[in-house]
Design an enzyme around this catalytic site. Structure first.
Site, PDB file in Angstrom:
ATOM      1  N   ASP A   1     -67.670 -14.610  42.224  1.00 12.03           N
ATOM      2  CA  ASP A   1     -68.518 -14.551  41.101  1.00 12.03           C
ATOM      3  C   ASP A   1     -68.184 -15.308  39.922  1.00 12.03           C
ATOM      4  OD1 ASP A   1     -66.576 -12.738  41.097  1.00 12.03           O
ATOM      5  OD2 ASP A   1     -67.625 -11.475  39.251  1.00 12.03           O
ATOM      6  N   ARG A   2     -67.011 -15.795  39.826  1.00 14.17           N
ATOM      7  CA  ARG A   2     -66.862 -16.333  38.445  1.00 14.17           C
ATOM      8  C   ARG A   2     -66.355 -18.016  38.899  1.00 14.17           C
ATOM      9  NH1 ARG A   2     -67.171 -14.638  33.194  1.00 14.17           N
ATOM     10  NH2 ARG A   2     -66.528 -12.741  32.970  1.00 14.17           N
TER      11      ARG A   2
ATOM     12  N   HIS B   1     -63.002  -6.219  26.279  1.00 12.93           N
ATOM     13  CA  HIS B   1     -62.054  -7.609  26.605  1.00 12.93           C
ATOM     14  C   HIS B   1     -61.588  -8.122  25.326  1.00 12.93           C
ATOM     15  CE1 HIS B   1     -61.450  -7.569  30.596  1.00 12.93           C
ATOM     16  NE2 HIS B   1     -62.619  -7.731  30.908  1.00 12.93           N
TER      17      HIS B   1
ATOM     18  N   ARG C   1     -70.116 -17.646  33.894  1.00 10.32           N
ATOM     19  CA  ARG C   1     -71.147 -17.031  35.223  1.00 10.32           C
ATOM     20  C   ARG C   1     -72.718 -16.933  34.382  1.00 10.32           C
ATOM     21  NH1 ARG C   1     -68.135 -11.774  36.885  1.00 10.32           N
ATOM     22  NH2 ARG C   1     -68.208 -10.205  34.914  1.00 10.32           N
TER      23      ARG C   1
ATOM     24  N   ARG D   1     -62.105 -14.564  44.048  1.00 12.41           N
ATOM     25  CA  ARG D   1     -63.332 -13.971  44.087  1.00 12.41           C
ATOM     26  C   ARG D   1     -64.311 -14.896  43.736  1.00 12.41           C
ATOM     27  NH1 ARG D   1     -63.431  -9.128  39.550  1.00 12.41           N
ATOM     28  NH2 ARG D   1     -65.502  -9.748  39.410  1.00 12.41           N
TER      29      ARG D   1
ATOM     30  N   SER E   1     -63.562  -4.546  38.365  1.00 16.22           N
ATOM     31  CA  SER E   1     -64.914  -4.471  38.771  1.00 16.22           C
ATOM     32  C   SER E   1     -65.319  -4.798  40.359  1.00 16.22           C
ATOM     33  CB  SER E   1     -65.914  -5.387  37.735  1.00 16.22           C
ATOM     34  OG  SER E   1     -65.971  -4.700  36.546  1.00 16.22           O
TER      35      SER E   1
ATOM     36  N   HIS F   1     -59.271 -12.105  38.932  1.00 18.18           N
ATOM     37  CA  HIS F   1     -59.751 -13.313  39.628  1.00 18.18           C
ATOM     38  C   HIS F   1     -59.054 -14.323  40.097  1.00 18.18           C
ATOM     39  CE1 HIS F   1     -63.687 -12.471  38.100  1.00 18.18           C
ATOM     40  NE2 HIS F   1     -63.128 -11.965  36.994  1.00 18.18           N
TER      41      HIS F   1
END
Length: 498
Positions: free
Chosen positions: A257-258, A385, A192, A255, A63, A123
């Site tokens: 965001d996580r 997932h 998140r 990354r 993503s 990630h």
């Protein structure tokens, strides 16, 4: 259709293209509306993996790089590839951050690495952990302690034991003095949803590792028979591996965001370092590869012309339609509509918050002030997932119904819609042995244009990549894509359907 059209970009997250199969829910049976649109308006397959989105050749898309490429209209080298190149060229070894960490670390202090043991590279990657451990040893740290975080989401569910073996073998060959500390699932590392208690639990485990139950590989194998390794509770492998506040610890997530909650929980107790810019609580002196905002791209070009694209997504995908789509900028002044995540997670409710997403799209399309929007519909990826075909079929049906509602509103209010995806997932839910797969794929994704007046695109290209979407959006919005994006638009002109 000629001139400027009010245009929405719909990103069906995880909707790849593949031949019909038992594990493929991105098909006509589950998504008849989507495939009817392909029949009526035409469809162009787009490359969404490997070097087409700045990843290693053959690597499945994700993503982050998907939305980055969609928004920038060009291929941007991913942080994973950039870090690997820096290791191979020696640039990472020469970073001044190593000296900073040595200066800040207590004498005879150890070097700790906390990172995702994955082969997906979404990630994190096990190779990055090994590279960091090797360079730490070369930088003067006599002992390196690796704390592996098990994946089971981006990497194939159940692959945790084998990936942990791969990590151990690589460390033994290249960093013989390395030890394995806390082994834990990514549920505590990569949340998140705002549940910061998970990250605090992880940090507590690192600081009190010697008190944890002893790790046993057979126990992990048994755990993975019924559950995902992402939920594996904290265990300690080697003795005397706990993190102390005076020691250096590197988080190898590439990354932002996580890993934010984990990095900030660490920052409250010690001095973490990161590979990329994850949190302002980590000063630049402890960031090896600072993230820098990119120039150009669709949103910036439209902003300069007084056109804003409203962003709509559930929280789990909101950074993708904002931060990544904008070229590592949280906002360019556009309106942003963030929808709360599904309580209990997507597997408990495959519809997720798709009804609220549809309502948000309707509000935009019925407003005289709006010109364009970008919406992410996450079900096919988030539920995908799980690798559960039954759940994913429900998710696909929910997405298809939502698409029908958005298309109906667009026709009523005179909007044009571009429909695509960022990467594949739900088109391959089972592996070759019929087991749940649940990981991203390297398959192409679809692109089509739906107009309110029944016009059909005169396609300039028979196929393309995600980088072709931004110039196509610019053209639909009445803006010359030349000079905005490196890639060409997918369309020449519009013609009426017979």
């Amino acid at each position: 259709m000629t001139g400027r059209a009010k245009t929405g970009l719909i990103i069906l997250d995880g909707a790849g293209l593949a031949a019909p199969a038992r594990g493929n829910v991105v098909d006509r049976a589950c998504m008849p509306v989507l495939f009817d649109l392909f029949d009526r308006y035409g469809m162009v397959p787009l490359r969404a993996s490997g070097d087409a989105v700045g990843l290693f050749d053959g690597q499945a898309g994700n993503s982050e790089v998907g939305h980055l490429t969609l928004g920038m209209g060009r291929t941007v080298v991913s942080s994973l590839v950039a870090i690997d190149r820096a290791y191979r060229s020696g640039t990472w070894k020469k970073s001044a951050v190593w000296q900073t960490l040595r200066d800040e670390t207590a004498q005879n202090g150890r070097f700790h690495i906390l990172g995702l043991v994955s082969d997906a590279g979404v990630h994190g990657h096990w190779r990055t952990i090994v590279q960091g451990a090797e360079l730490a040893g070369r930088s003067g740290f006599s002992t390196v302690v690796v704390h592996p975080v098990l994946d089971g989401v981006d990497a194939m569910r159940g692959s945790g034991p084998a990936l942990l073996d791969t990590l151990r073998q690589a460390l033994a060959a290249r960093v013989p003095a390395a030890r394995i500390g806390v082994v834990i699932g990514r549920a505590w590392f990569a949340d998140r949803t705002g549940n910061r208690a998970l990250a605090r639990h992880l940090v507590d485990a690192l600081l009190s590792a010697d008190a944890l139950p002893r790790f046993d590989r057979r126990q992990l194998e048994e755990f993975c028979r019924d559950k995902s390794e992402r939920d594996f509770p904290a265990h300690r492998a080697d003795a005397d591996t706990r993190l102390t506040p005076g020691e250096a610890v590197l988080v190898t997530s590439h990354r932002a965001d996580r890993a934010v909650q984990t990095v900030e929980a660490l920052a409250a107790r010690c001095r973490p370092a990161t590979l990329t810019s994850i949190s302002e609580q980590v000063p630049a002196a402890r960031v090896f590869f600072p993230t820098r905002s990119l120039s150009g791209g669709l949103a910036q070009a439209l902003q300069a012309r007084g056109i804003a694209l409203t962003r709509i997504a559930e929280n789990c995908k909101f950074p993708h339609v904002t931060y990544f789509f904008n070229g590592f900028r949280q906002s360019l002044g556009e309106r942003q509509i963030s929808i709360p995540d599904t309580p209990g997670g997507p597997e408990t409710c495959p519809r997720m918050r798709v009804d609220e997403t549809v309502d948000a799209c309707r509000r935009v399309m019925t407003s005289s002030r709006e010109t364009g929007f970008v919406v992410n519909i996450p079900n096919l990826d988030q539920v995908g997932h799980s690798g559960d075909v039954g759940l994913c079929r429900l998710a696909a049906e929910a997405v298809d119904h939502a698409l029908s509602q958005i298309v109906a509103q667009a026709r009523e209010t005179g909007w044009t819609l571009a429909v695509t995806a960022d990467h594949g997932n739900a088109e391959r839910l089972l592996d070759d042995q019929g087991r749940g797969f649940g990981s991203h794929t390297a398959n192409p994704v679809p692109f089509t244009i739906v107009t309110a007046d029944g016009s059909r695109a005169d396609w300039a290209l028979g196929d393309g990549g995600l980088d072709n979407v931004a110039p196509t959006m610019a053209a639909l919005l009445g803006v010359d894509p030349a000079g905005i994006c490196d890639a060409p638009a997918l369309i020449c002109r519009q013609r009426s359907l017979a």
